[in-house]
Design a protein around this motif. Structure first.
Motif, PDB file in Angstrom:
ATOM      1  N   ASN A 187      -6.117  11.152  -2.326  1.00 46.40           N
ATOM      2  CA  ASN A 187      -5.713   9.809  -2.747  1.00 46.40           C
ATOM      3  C   ASN A 187      -6.917   8.903  -2.952  1.00 46.40           C
ATOM      4  OD1 ASN A 187      -4.521   6.857  -2.052  1.00 46.40           O
ATOM      5  ND2 ASN A 187      -2.933   8.185  -2.922  1.00 46.40           N
ATOM      6  N   ALA A 188      -7.933   9.043  -2.104  1.00 48.83           N
ATOM      7  CA  ALA A 188      -9.154   8.256  -2.278  1.00 48.83           C
ATOM      8  C   ALA A 188      -9.842   8.624  -3.592  1.00 48.83           C
ATOM      9  CB  ALA A 188     -10.095   8.489  -1.101  1.00 48.83           C
ATOM     10  N   ASP A 189      -9.849   9.920  -3.928  1.00 46.76           N
ATOM     11  CA  ASP A 189     -10.437  10.359  -5.196  1.00 46.76           C
ATOM     12  C   ASP A 189      -9.676   9.778  -6.378  1.00 46.76           C
ATOM     13  OD1 ASP A 189     -12.382  11.795  -3.892  1.00 46.76           O
ATOM     14  OD2 ASP A 189     -11.388  13.744  -4.124  1.00 46.76           O
ATOM     15  N   GLU A 217      -8.614  -5.203 -10.027  1.00 48.85           N
ATOM     16  CA  GLU A 217      -8.858  -5.851  -8.739  1.00 48.85           C
ATOM     17  C   GLU A 217      -7.739  -6.821  -8.385  1.00 48.85           C
ATOM     18  OE1 GLU A 217     -12.675  -7.622  -9.131  1.00 48.85           O
ATOM     19  OE2 GLU A 217     -13.753  -5.701  -9.132  1.00 48.85           O
ATOM     20  N   GLN A 218      -7.025  -7.333  -9.390  1.00 45.01           N
ATOM     21  CA  GLN A 218      -5.938  -8.281  -9.165  1.00 45.01           C
ATOM     22  C   GLN A 218      -4.567  -7.608  -9.181  1.00 45.01           C
ATOM     23  OE1 GLN A 218      -6.508 -11.084 -12.335  1.00 45.01           O
ATOM     24  NE2 GLN A 218      -8.470 -11.833 -11.555  1.00 45.01           N
ATOM     25  N   ARG A 219      -4.522  -6.290  -9.111  1.00 44.00           N
ATOM     26  CA  ARG A 219      -3.263  -5.550  -9.223  1.00 44.00           C
ATOM     27  C   ARG A 219      -2.262  -5.971  -8.153  1.00 44.00           C
ATOM     28  NH1 ARG A 219      -7.333  -2.475  -7.313  1.00 44.00           N
ATOM     29  NH2 ARG A 219      -7.046  -1.185  -5.441  1.00 44.00           N
ATOM     30  N   ALA A 220      -0.994  -5.875  -8.510  1.00 48.71           N
ATOM     31  CA  ALA A 220       0.090  -6.272  -7.609  1.00 48.71           C
ATOM     32  C   ALA A 220       0.704  -5.034  -6.940  1.00 48.71           C
ATOM     33  CB  ALA A 220       1.171  -7.011  -8.397  1.00 48.71           C
ATOM     34  N   PHE A 221       1.305  -5.251  -5.767  1.00 51.65           N
ATOM     35  CA  PHE A 221       1.984  -4.239  -4.941  1.00 51.65           C
ATOM     36  C   PHE A 221       1.334  -2.844  -4.993  1.00 51.65           C
ATOM     37  CE2 PHE A 221       4.623  -5.311  -8.713  1.00 51.65           C
ATOM     38  CZ  PHE A 221       4.520  -4.146  -9.452  1.00 51.65           C
ATOM     39  N   PRO A 222       0.011  -2.742  -4.764  1.00 51.51           N
ATOM     40  CA  PRO A 222      -0.625  -1.414  -4.779  1.00 51.51           C
ATOM     41  C   PRO A 222      -0.209  -0.591  -3.566  1.00 51.51           C
ATOM     42  CG  PRO A 222      -2.174  -3.062  -3.978  1.00 51.51           C
ATOM     43  CD  PRO A 222      -0.937  -3.818  -4.406  1.00 51.51           C
ATOM     44  N   GLN A 223       0.025   0.671  -3.779  1.00 52.65           N
ATOM     45  CA  GLN A 223       0.354   1.565  -2.671  1.00 52.65           C
ATOM     46  C   GLN A 223       0.117   3.002  -3.092  1.00 52.65           C
ATOM     47  OE1 GLN A 223       4.803   2.016  -2.102  1.00 52.65           O
ATOM     48  NE2 GLN A 223       4.820   0.191  -3.412  1.00 52.65           N
ATOM     49  N   HIS A 224      -0.295   3.833  -2.122  1.00 50.97           N
ATOM     50  CA  HIS A 224      -0.456   5.247  -2.427  1.00 50.97           C
ATOM     51  C   HIS A 224       0.837   5.971  -2.095  1.00 50.97           C
ATOM     52  CE1 HIS A 224      -0.714   6.791   1.728  1.00 50.97           C
ATOM     53  NE2 HIS A 224      -1.413   5.705   1.990  1.00 50.97           N
ATOM     54  N   THR A 225       1.064   7.072  -2.772  1.00 48.45           N
ATOM     55  CA  THR A 225       2.296   7.844  -2.605  1.00 48.45           C
ATOM     56  C   THR A 225       1.974   9.247  -2.092  1.00 48.45           C
ATOM     57  OG1 THR A 225       2.214   8.599  -4.902  1.00 48.45           O
ATOM     58  CG2 THR A 225       3.434   6.575  -4.454  1.00 48.45           C
ATOM     59  N   GLY A 278      -0.566  10.340  -4.957  1.00 49.32           N
ATOM     60  CA  GLY A 278      -0.548   9.481  -6.139  1.00 49.32           C
ATOM     61  C   GLY A 278      -0.775   8.031  -5.776  1.00 49.32           C
ATOM     62  N   TYR A 279      -0.643   7.174  -6.792  1.00 55.58           N
ATOM     63  CA  TYR A 279      -0.914   5.754  -6.601  1.00 55.58           C
ATOM     64  C   TYR A 279      -0.069   4.952  -7.590  1.00 55.58           C
ATOM     65  CZ  TYR A 279      -3.748   1.671  -5.343  1.00 55.58           C
ATOM     66  OH  TYR A 279      -4.168   0.468  -4.864  1.00 55.58           O
ATOM     67  N   VAL A 280       0.414   3.804  -7.134  1.00 59.22           N
ATOM     68  CA  VAL A 280       1.221   2.941  -7.981  1.00 59.22           C
ATOM     69  C   VAL A 280       0.734   1.503  -7.858  1.00 59.22           C
ATOM     70  CG1 VAL A 280       2.966   2.630  -6.175  1.00 59.22           C
ATOM     71  CG2 VAL A 280       3.567   2.192  -8.547  1.00 59.22           C
ATOM     72  N   ALA A 281       0.750   0.772  -8.968  1.00 58.27           N
ATOM     73  CA  ALA A 281       0.338  -0.632  -8.939  1.00 58.27           C
ATOM     74  C   ALA A 281       0.925  -1.345 -10.144  1.00 58.27           C
ATOM     75  CB  ALA A 281      -1.188  -0.752  -8.938  1.00 58.27           C
ATOM     76  N   GLY A 282       0.960  -2.662 -10.083  1.00 56.18           N
ATOM     77  CA  GLY A 282       1.467  -3.482 -11.175  1.00 56.18           C
ATOM     78  C   GLY A 282       0.342  -4.246 -11.837  1.00 56.18           C
ATOM     79  N   LEU A 283       0.354  -4.271 -13.162  1.00 54.39           N
ATOM     80  CA  LEU A 283      -0.613  -5.034 -13.949  1.00 54.39           C
ATOM     81  C   LEU A 283       0.130  -5.962 -14.898  1.00 54.39           C
ATOM     82  CD1 LEU A 283      -3.137  -2.185 -14.931  1.00 54.39           C
ATOM     83  CD2 LEU A 283      -3.312  -3.797 -13.034  1.00 54.39           C
ATOM     84  N   ASP A 284      -0.537  -7.019 -15.330  1.00 52.99           N
ATOM     85  CA  ASP A 284       0.076  -7.943 -16.262  1.00 52.99           C
ATOM     86  C   ASP A 284       0.416  -7.213 -17.564  1.00 52.99           C
ATOM     87  OD1 ASP A 284       0.191 -10.106 -18.408  1.00 52.99           O
ATOM     88  OD2 ASP A 284       0.000 -11.293 -16.571  1.00 52.99           O
ATOM     89  N   PRO A 285       1.597  -7.450 -18.147  1.00 55.92           N
ATOM     90  CA  PRO A 285       2.008  -6.703 -19.341  1.00 55.92           C
ATOM     91  C   PRO A 285       1.125  -6.928 -20.561  1.00 55.92           C
ATOM     92  CG  PRO A 285       3.561  -8.475 -18.868  1.00 55.92           C
ATOM     93  CD  PRO A 285       2.673  -8.342 -17.667  1.00 55.92           C
ATOM     94  N   GLU A 286       0.306  -7.965 -20.571  1.00 54.99           N
ATOM     95  CA  GLU A 286      -0.551  -8.186 -21.729  1.00 54.99           C
ATOM     96  C   GLU A 286      -1.636  -7.113 -21.867  1.00 54.99           C
ATOM     97  OE1 GLU A 286      -2.123 -12.076 -21.206  1.00 54.99           O
ATOM     98  OE2 GLU A 286      -3.883 -11.399 -20.084  1.00 54.99           O
ATOM     99  N   TYR A 336       0.731   6.284 -11.495  1.00 49.91           N
ATOM    100  CA  TYR A 336       1.472   5.532 -12.476  1.00 49.91           C
ATOM    101  C   TYR A 336       1.229   4.053 -12.349  1.00 49.91           C
ATOM    102  CZ  TYR A 336       4.428   6.612  -8.471  1.00 49.91           C
ATOM    103  OH  TYR A 336       4.896   6.874  -7.220  1.00 49.91           O
ATOM    104  N   PHE A 337       1.415   3.368 -13.467  1.00 51.31           N
ATOM    105  CA  PHE A 337       1.256   1.931 -13.524  1.00 51.31           C
ATOM    106  C   PHE A 337       2.587   1.340 -13.961  1.00 51.31           C
ATOM    107  CE2 PHE A 337      -3.340   1.812 -13.311  1.00 51.31           C
ATOM    108  CZ  PHE A 337      -3.651   3.096 -13.664  1.00 51.31           C
ATOM    109  N   ASN A 338       2.805   0.095 -13.571  1.00 46.50           N
ATOM    110  CA  ASN A 338       4.026  -0.579 -13.986  1.00 46.50           C
ATOM    111  C   ASN A 338       3.671  -1.977 -14.431  1.00 46.50           C
ATOM    112  OD1 ASN A 338       6.503  -2.057 -13.949  1.00 46.50           O
ATOM    113  ND2 ASN A 338       7.381  -0.428 -12.741  1.00 46.50           N
ATOM    114  N   GLY A 339       3.729  -2.254 -15.745  1.00 47.55           N
ATOM    115  CA  GLY A 339       3.496  -3.598 -16.227  1.00 47.55           C
ATOM    116  C   GLY A 339       4.561  -4.528 -15.674  1.00 47.55           C
ATOM    117  N   MET A 340       4.195  -5.738 -15.306  1.00 47.20           N
ATOM    118  CA  MET A 340       5.183  -6.644 -14.735  1.00 47.20           C
ATOM    119  C   MET A 340       4.988  -8.047 -15.283  1.00 47.20           C
ATOM    120  SD  MET A 340       3.812  -7.326 -10.867  1.00 47.20           S
ATOM    121  CE  MET A 340       4.263  -9.040 -10.722  1.00 47.20           C
TER     122      MET A 340
END
Length: 226
Positions: A5-7, A26-34, A37-45, A219-223
């Motif tokens: 996960n660190a890699d 660096e400003q990603r929302a709700f980051p968490q490892h699975t 894997g890894y999941v985070a939210g980025l601005d949809p723009e 995975y990423f999730n635009g929000m």
């Protein structure tokens, strides 16, 4: 698992830095490892860059990772991108659907069979339309670099689009894909499908060796509302 996960987080940061999205990451929302894997939210723009430029940058970073760590198993990543409004917790339908897209069996098969591939991406129909109808810059990636499919996982079944950096879809085994019928697809999808000139049959992919570490979830999730 912690090392993996660190890699993953390191290669994500490097790939996003390569396309100018370090500050966004660096400003990603709700980051968490699975776990793996890894999941985070980025601005949809940032979707055009995330869809158009990120897969190739990630593939390059993973090739460098392989050269720098010759004793490790090859690191391969599955990537799913979806968009939709979410609260600060990240809990909601768009997040669930992002997970379901990532679990699509066709995506897994692509990673297992695509020769020399270390990155495969799946994006939702909504992301596909938002990105390629926006007219915004997507680098060298165009809509035709994505193959249409119905993503299935558990009770989930929705139109989606698959991408493997550097892959010519004319060399893919089209039997892998389940394409929606013309009369059941949204109008925008019907237009795209009607102009698809990809052959209906072609040679299958070549299987990777057993030492590869396949199926890393990322995975990423635009929000909206950041």
């Amino acid at each position: 698992m912690q090392e993996i996960n660190a890699d993953i987080q390191r290669v994500l940061a490097q790939a996003l830095s390569a396309i100018g999205l370090s500050a966004r990451w660096e400003q990603r929302a709700f980051p968490q490892h699975t776990g793996d894997g890894y999941v985070a939210g980025l601005d949809p723009e940032v979707l055009p860059a995330l869809v158009g430029c990120f897969p190739g940058a990630l593939s390059d970073v993973l090739h460098d990772y392989k050269r720098q760590h010759p004793g490790k198993s090859v690191l391969q990543l599955r990537v799913s991108v979806h968009v939709g409004p979410l609260p600060s917790s990240g809990l909601g339908v768009p997040m669930v659907e992002t997970h379901r897209l990532l679990d699509d069996q066709t995506l897994r098969d692509l990673l297992a069979k695509a020769k020399r591939a270390n990155t495969v991406m799946i994006i939702s129909q909504r992301v596909y339309e938002d990105v390629f109808q926006s007219g915004l810059e997507t680098g060298s990636t165009v809509a035709e670099d994505f193959a249409q499919n119905i993503a299935r996982a558990k009770k989930f079944a929705q139109p989606a689009w698959l991408h493997v950096p550097g892959l010519d879809w004319g060399l893919a085994d089209r039997s892998l894909f389940e394409v929606p019928e013309e009369n059941s697809a949204p109008p925008s999808m019907q237009r795209t499908h009607s102009t698809d000139s990809s052959p209906t049959s072609a040679p299958s992919f070549v299987q990777y060796g057993e030492r590869n570490f396949q199926g890393q979830n990322q995975y990423f999730n635009g929000m909206g509302g950041l």
